[in-house]
Motif scaffolding. Structure first.
Motif, mmCIF file in Angstrom:
data_model
loop_
_atom_site.group_PDB
_atom_site.id
_atom_site.type_symbol
_atom_site.label_atom_id
_atom_site.label_comp_id
_atom_site.label_asym_id
_atom_site.label_seq_id
_atom_site.Cartn_x
_atom_site.Cartn_y
_atom_site.Cartn_z
ATOM 1 N N TYR A 197 0.794 -1.398 -0.023
ATOM 2 C CA TYR A 197 0.010 0.091 -0.142
ATOM 3 C C TYR A 197 0.666 1.136 0.103
ATOM 4 C CZ TYR A 197 -3.752 -3.282 1.691
ATOM 5 O OH TYR A 197 -4.522 -4.376 1.804
ATOM 6 N N ASP A 202 -3.946 2.897 4.427
ATOM 7 C CA ASP A 202 -4.766 2.118 3.779
ATOM 8 C C ASP A 202 -4.647 0.506 4.050
ATOM 9 O OD1 ASP A 202 -5.332 4.419 2.356
ATOM 10 O OD2 ASP A 202 -3.745 4.185 0.940
ATOM 11 N N ALA A 203 -3.443 0.158 4.335
ATOM 12 C CA ALA A 203 -3.405 -1.136 4.980
ATOM 13 C C ALA A 203 -4.190 -1.497 6.296
ATOM 14 C CB ALA A 203 -1.968 -1.651 5.335
#
Length: 283
Positions: A197, A202-203
Motif C-alpha cells: 500500500y 490504507d493497509a
C-alpha cells in the motif's frame, strides 16, 4: 689598441648574452610559477564545485524529500509537513544558514531521488539496509526502531511466527515490505501473501475490513494507528525486526559530515530527546 678593442667587444657581447640568458630564465620560471598557481586555483575550484555543502550555501536552500504519511516522524498538520525528521532537518538547515525545502513523495522514491541528485537528502524514517547502501550513504543513526505487527482484536496471530502463511499488508518500499516479501530468502518468517500500500493507513483499513490478516509497519506509526482504532486493532508485544533510522545523502557527499555534526550536537545537548518526546507524547 686593436687587441684591447676586440677584447672589449668580446666582453660586451658576453655580458649581453649572459643578460639575455638571465632574462630568459626569469621568464621561464615566471611562466612555470604562473602555470603552477593556475593549476592550484583550478584544483581548488574543482574541489569547491564538488562540494555539496558549498552548492547548498550558494543556492541558499537545502532540499529534503520524505513521505509525509509516517507519523510522528513526518506527517501533515493543516497542510504543513511536521514531525521528528522535519525538526532534525530544520536544525541542519539552520547550521548551514539556508532555507529548508521539503517535498512529499512516495516512500519508495525517496532513496532514488537522493541517488539521482533530485534532492540533497532524505529524512523519512529510513532504516539502514545493505540494499540501500548500494545507492546512497547514510549518516549516523539517530533512532532505534522496530517493525511492529498489528492485528485485529481476537486474531489468532499471537506472535511473529504466526505470520507464516498469512496475508500481510505493508507500506510499499519499507523494510517491512522487504522482510515480508523475502526475495533473497533470508527471512525466517514465510508470509503467504504480501499486499503493498502507498500509505500505512490504507493497509490498516483493509485489515479492519477483513481483506488481510495483519499489517507490518514501523513501531511509532503502529502505535498511532492503534491509538486511533483501539476498539478494533492491537499491536503485538513481539516485534518482527529491530532496526535503526538514519538520513540518506548522495554517495561521497560532504553533507554527511555536516548532518553527523548536527546529530551529535542534538544528542550531546539532550535536544534530540526533547524533539522525540514532543511528538511521542502528542496524540
Amino acid at each position: 689598441m686593436k687587441k684591447m678593442k676586440m677584447f672589449a667587444a668580446f666582453a660586451l657581447a658576453a655580458a649581453m648574452i649572459a643578460g639575455c640568458t638571465a632574462c630568459g630564465g626569469s621568464s621561464s620560471s615566471s611562466t612555470a610559477s604562473s602555470t603552477a598557481a593556475s593549476g592550484t586555483t583550478t584544483s581548488a575550484a574543482s574541489a569547491a564545485s564538488d562540494s555539496a555543502v558549498a552548492k547548498i550555501k550558494a543556492a541558499g536552500k537545502i532540499t529534503m524529500v520524505t513521505n509525509a504519511e509516517f507519523e510522528p516522524f513526518e506527517y501533515k498538520d493543516n497542510d504543513k509537513i511536521v514531525g521528528i525528521d522535519v525538526d532534525i532537518a530544520q536544525k541542519v538547515a539552520d547550521k548551514l544558514g539556508v532555507k529548508l525545502e521539503i517535498t512529499d513523495i512516495a516512500f519508495d522514491s525517496c532513496v532514488p531521488s537522493v541517488q539521482t541528485g533530485k534532492a540533497d537528502f532524505s529524512a523519512a524514517g529510513l532504516s539502514v539496509t545493505e540494499d540501500r547502501l548500494k545507492n546512497v550513504d547514510f549518516t549516523d543513526t539517530y533512532y532505534n526502531a522496530s517493525q511492529a505487527i498489528i492485528v485485529k482484536k481476537g486474531s489468532d496471530i499471537k506472535s511473529r511466527t504466526d505470520l507464516n502463511g498469512k496475508t500481510v499488508g505493508v507500506q510499499q518500499g519499507t523494510t517491512g515490505d522487504i522482510y515480508c516479501t523475502n526475495e533473497d530468502g533470508s527471512s525466517d518468517i514465510k508470509v503467504g501473501e504480501v499486499k503493498r500500500y502507498p500509505k500505512g493507513m490504507d493497509a490498516i483499513s483493509d485489515m479492519i475490513a477483513g481483506r488481510i490478516d495483519a499489517v507490518v509497519i514501523d513501531n511509532f506509526p503502529a502505535e498511532k494507528y492503534v491509538s486511533k482504532n483501539s476498539d478494533k486493532i492491537q499491536k503485538l508485544d513481539e516485534a518482527l525486526t529491530e532496526e535503526t533510522y538514519a538520513i540518506a545523502v548522495p554517495k561521497n557527499s560532504d553533507l554527511k559530515e555536516t548532518i553527523n555534526g548536527v546529530i551529535k550536537e542534538l544528542n550531546d545537548s539532550g535536544e534530540m530527546d526533547k524533539i522525540v518526546s514532543q511528538y511521542i507524547s502528542a496524540d
